[in-house]
Scaffold this motif. Structure first.
Motif: not given
Length: 506
Positions: A311-320
């Protein structure tokens, strides 16, 4: 010559199939997602045919990953999430969607039974008080709200038993799964008097035969062989409830040993050689006659972490994804900075339930403008660990505990494993195995194939430790204070849960 045993471990989101050699070494694994449907509040279901097709894919992928064929598989073992319900009609066809163990639709049934004073009798007879996801509660809800569906019930199966039925065409369960409901805690057998406690006497005719986990429950059919790549006639062991399978897979096979599983469910369990009854845990059948598995559990563990990241870390998921690394590697600098600061936020990890009440909800408390995302993640992880401590502290009343073995998503993080050691003030051993639930199921297959005489023999060969984390006194003292604050906060807001969840008019 056969080289492997196959362990199938079907959880609440993912079905896994893993091939292991005679030393318990992983040779190949396949995974497939299974859609979770939530059509109404507190209704958590899955399509049973999709579940089977996902399992077929996982098996085929595991064979391919190992460079193996069905001829290389000596036997198959099964494990799946416990509780819930996988109903079949009298023609052995799915009777609607399966109801998962995250389902809470029956909470009013449980609350009514408690108000009627039935819990002490249930505890004495079954060795456990029922939760909303218990088959007893779910069946009672269906009998009340869907009487036509209830009248068509032919077989009451659990997760792994449905998949084994599709593999073999045989209806069965095992002793650990049978004790989820309708067994007597003393005899460890089905008991019509227990069914009568829930006003479900007719269910006795619909229960599957309960076998020993290592016994052969059936053989792969031609249809199943074509769907999976397995060999026709491959023996399939009865297997284990996933909670017990995970304990076996991390080598917890002796009385007094503590197993922790930080997965979708918060699982904390100890084997005993006598039934030890307490309302704080389920006293269910162990993997062998004359053994009991004492489980203190709640649906409140690492699923909270998955929810927060999604819910709150989609930017990190995209980077990963772009970097080809884990999302937690991307988030680690934020988390490290948060752990270096003074804490203060409290998180209640009750997205799907809690050990405190049938109706509950999650919450962050103490959040201020200076806090960052990393501080929320830190509080969330600590809340998950504190929920485990709630259960472990209960188990300490009945069992001496001097160390713990940890499995699940948290076991892969040195930071979280150390947090467990400090918060519980116990040495924590992390196994040298990635798919421990599947390994426990595969060990049952190894006994069925004649590779081992008993599961304890299989554990001696297949289960190895990777790391041991010792509690650090200063950190343990700090976390003890934080835990006591956490418990006070739960007690403070518990009375609000019914109104927050729409269960009363307040």
């Amino acid at each position: 010559m056969t080289k492997y045993v196959l362990g199938i471990d079907s959880g609440l989101t993912i079905t896994k199939a893993a091939l292991f050699d005679e030393q318990g070494r992983l040779a190949g694994v396949g995974r497939a997602d299974v859609t979770r449907h939530e059509p109404l509040p507190r209704h958590v279901e899955r399509d049973m045919e999709e579940h089977w097709l996902a399992t077929c894919k996982a098996i085929a992928d595991a064979l391919q990953a190992a460079g193996a064929t069905g001829d290389d598989v000596a036997a198959i073992g099964m494990s799946g999430h416990g509780d819930g319900l996988y109903p079949l009609d009298r023609d052995s066809r799915p009777l609607g969607r399966a109801i998962l163990s995250l389902d809470g639709r029956a909470h009013e049934v449980v609350e009514r039974w408690q108000a009627e004073g039935r819990f002490p009798t249930m505890l004495a007879a079954m060795g456990q008080e029922v939760a909303p996801s218990s088959p007893t509660a779910v069946l009672s809800w269906i009998k009340q709200h869907e009487p036509e569906r209830y009248a068509r019930f032919g077989h009451l199966l659990y997760c792994k038993d449905w998949l084994r039925f599709r593999l073999t065409g045989s209806i069965a369960t095992d002793r650990t799964e049978a004790s989820t409901a309708f067994t007597n805690v003393q005899t460890q057998l089905y008991d019509p008097d227990v069914a009568a406690l829930f006003d479900l006497p007719e269910v006795m005719e619909r229960l599957p035969p309960a076998l020993e986990p290592t016994s052969i429950a059936g053989y792969v059919t031609e249809d199943a062989a074509q769907a999976t790549g397995l060999r026709v006639g491959t023996p399939v062991a009865a297997g284990l409830h996933d909670v017990t399978a995970t304990a076996v897979g991390i080598g917890v096979v002796e009385a007094g040993q503590l197993a922790l599983v930080a997965g979708t469910y918060c699982i904390n369990e100890v084997i005993s050689s006598l039934p030890v009854i307490d309302r704080a845990w389920f006293c269910r059948n162990g993997f062998a006659p004359g053994t009991w598995m004492n489980m203190s559990i709640s649906p409140a563990s690492s699923a909270n972490i998955d929810w927060f990241v999604g819910q709150f870390c989609r930017d990190a998921a995209q980077t990963a994804k772009a970097q080809g690394v884990s999302v937690f590697q991307v988030l680690e600098p934020e988390l490290a900075a948060a752990f270096a600061r003074e804490g203060g936020i409290v998180y209640h990890p009750f997205l799907y339930g809690s050990p405190h009440a049938a109706v509950s909800s999650a919450a962050f408390m103490g959040v201020l403008g200076r806090h960052e995302r990393g501080d929320l993640m830190r509080a969330l992880i600590e809340g998950v660990v504190f929920n485990h401590r709630t259960h472990v502290d209960a188990l300490r009343r009945g069992f001496p505990l001097d160390r713990a073995a940890l499995a699940g998503g948290g076991a892969r993080s040195p930071r979280i494993a150390q947090l467990f050691a400090d918060a519980l003030n116990l040495p924590v051993v992390v196994p040298d195995a990635e798919e421990v639930g599947a390994l426990g199921a595969a060990m049952c297959a190894g006994v069925a194939a004649g590779w081992f005489d008993h599961l304890s023999d299989a554990a001696a060969v297949c289960c190895r430790a990777s790391s041991t984390y010792q509690p650090e006194p200063a950190a343990a003292a700090r976390l003890d204070l934080a835990y006591r604050r956490y418990i006070r906060s739960v007690g403070t807001v518990q009375g609000l849960w019914p109104s927050l969840n729409g269960s009363d008019a307040a």
